[in-house]
Design a protein around this motif. Structure first.
Motif, short mmCIF file in Angstrom:
data_model
loop_
_atom_site.label_atom_id
_atom_site.label_comp_id
_atom_site.label_asym_id
_atom_site.label_seq_id
_atom_site.Cartn_x
_atom_site.Cartn_y
_atom_site.Cartn_z
N GLU A 123 0.83 -1.21 0.00
CA GLU A 123 0.00 0.00 0.00
C GLU A 123 0.87 1.26 0.00
O GLU A 123 0.58 2.22 -0.71
N ALA A 124 1.93 1.24 0.81
CA ALA A 124 2.81 2.40 0.89
C ALA A 124 3.52 2.65 -0.44
O ALA A 124 3.64 3.80 -0.90
N LYS A 125 4.00 1.56 -1.07
CA LYS A 125 4.69 1.70 -2.36
C LYS A 125 3.74 2.26 -3.42
O LYS A 125 4.11 3.13 -4.21
N LEU A 126 2.53 1.75 -3.43
CA LEU A 126 1.56 2.21 -4.43
C LEU A 126 1.17 3.67 -4.16
O LEU A 126 0.91 4.43 -5.09
N ASP A 127 1.13 4.04 -2.88
CA ASP A 127 0.82 5.42 -2.54
C ASP A 127 1.92 6.35 -3.08
O ASP A 127 1.63 7.45 -3.60
N GLU A 128 3.18 5.92 -2.97
CA GLU A 128 4.28 6.73 -3.52
C GLU A 128 4.20 6.79 -5.05
O GLU A 128 4.52 7.82 -5.66
N LEU A 130 1.43 6.72 -6.75
CA LEU A 130 0.36 7.68 -7.04
C LEU A 130 0.88 9.11 -6.96
O LEU A 130 0.56 9.95 -7.81
N ALA A 131 1.69 9.39 -5.95
CA ALA A 131 2.24 10.73 -5.80
C ALA A 131 3.12 11.08 -7.00
O ALA A 131 3.08 12.21 -7.52
N GLU A 173 12.80 15.44 -12.83
CA GLU A 173 13.61 14.73 -11.83
C GLU A 173 12.84 14.50 -10.55
O GLU A 173 13.05 13.50 -9.85
N GLN A 174 11.95 15.41 -10.20
CA GLN A 174 11.17 15.25 -8.98
C GLN A 174 10.29 14.01 -9.06
O GLN A 174 10.23 13.22 -8.12
N ALA A 175 9.60 13.84 -10.19
CA ALA A 175 8.73 12.67 -10.36
C ALA A 175 9.54 11.40 -10.42
O ALA A 175 9.15 10.36 -9.87
N GLU A 176 10.70 11.45 -11.09
CA GLU A 176 11.52 10.25 -11.21
C GLU A 176 12.09 9.83 -9.86
O GLU A 176 12.19 8.64 -9.54
#
Length: 228
Positions: A123-128, A130-131, A173-176
């Motif tokens: 869940e935490a990985k998927l939340d990241e 999504l961000a 770079e922020q998204a990556e």
């Protein structure tokens, strides 16, 4: 302990976040049309929906495992009472059966704890993820807005505006970076096939340990019964 996020989602998110926004900007400039970028934004939206679905399924697995753990805990208590009753009635054989079942259920509790841990991490990985996707969508929308401003400006004889789109790439770079955090730790684990003799030995040890635990619990129940 590894988190196993659906590979199709991993590939899909990686492809979207690795794509260069400036390439889409170039395509808009050459075609003087925003269709390419709009479709790319729609694809990000579809991927966001898919990631949300996986996140909801991971949460469902975690909650189901938690409920099963509670049910097993109640069953273990019932089996303790049944084993004590059997000892009081002089039926050690029945008490042993109840205690063996109790140990089996406790092993299931351990497995369910692993399920909860894995689901929580997923869940935490998927939340990241999504961000990261939302960040990419915001960048694409910014590039699209800059293109529309430039096109409107050009129609009035100006030459400003579109240069804004050429400076969007520094935000990629922020998204990556967010994606790298989301994907760290994801993937499968390989297991080597063990020697058959060694596996049989381990299985026999497991049986011995279970029998020893049953004997210890039975002795404790009998001692408590005598003390009462």
């Amino acid at each position: 302990m590894e988190v196993r996020v659906a590979e199709s989602i991993l590939v899909r998110v990686r492809r979207l976040l690795s794509a260069r926004i400036e390439d889409s900007v170039d395509a808009m400039e050459r075609a003087n049309n925003d269709g390419v970028m709009r479709e790319a934004i729609r694809e990000v939206d579809r991927t966001i929906d898919a990631v949300r679905g996986d996140q909801e399924r991971a949460m469902t697995r975690r909650l189901q495992a938690a409920r099963q753990t509670e049910m097993i805990a109640r069953k273990v208590e019932e089996l303790t009472a049944k084993a004590r009753f059997a000892v009081d009635g002089g039926r050690d054989d029945l008490a042993e059966g109840a205690l063996k079942r109790q140990i089996d259920l406790e092993q299931q509790t351990s497995n369910l704890a692993d399920v909860q841990d894995l689901a929580r991490e997923e869940e935490a990985k998927l939340d990241e993820s999504l961000a990261a996707l939302r960040g990419r969508k915001a960048q694409m929308q910014e590039a699209l807005a800059a293109f529309e401003i430039a096109r409107a400006d050009a129609s009035m004889g100006g030459d400003g505006g579109f240069s804004q789109a050429r400076h969007v790439e520094h935000k990629v770079e922020q998204a990556e970076a967010a994606f790298d955090r989301a994907m760290s730790g994801a993937g499968g684990v390989g297991f080597a096939r063990g020697d058959v003799g060694a596996l049989n030995s381990v299985a026999e040890i497991d049986a011995m340990q279970k029998n020893a635990s049953v004997a210890q619990r039975l002795a404790a129940l009998k001692q408590a019964s005598k003390a009462a």
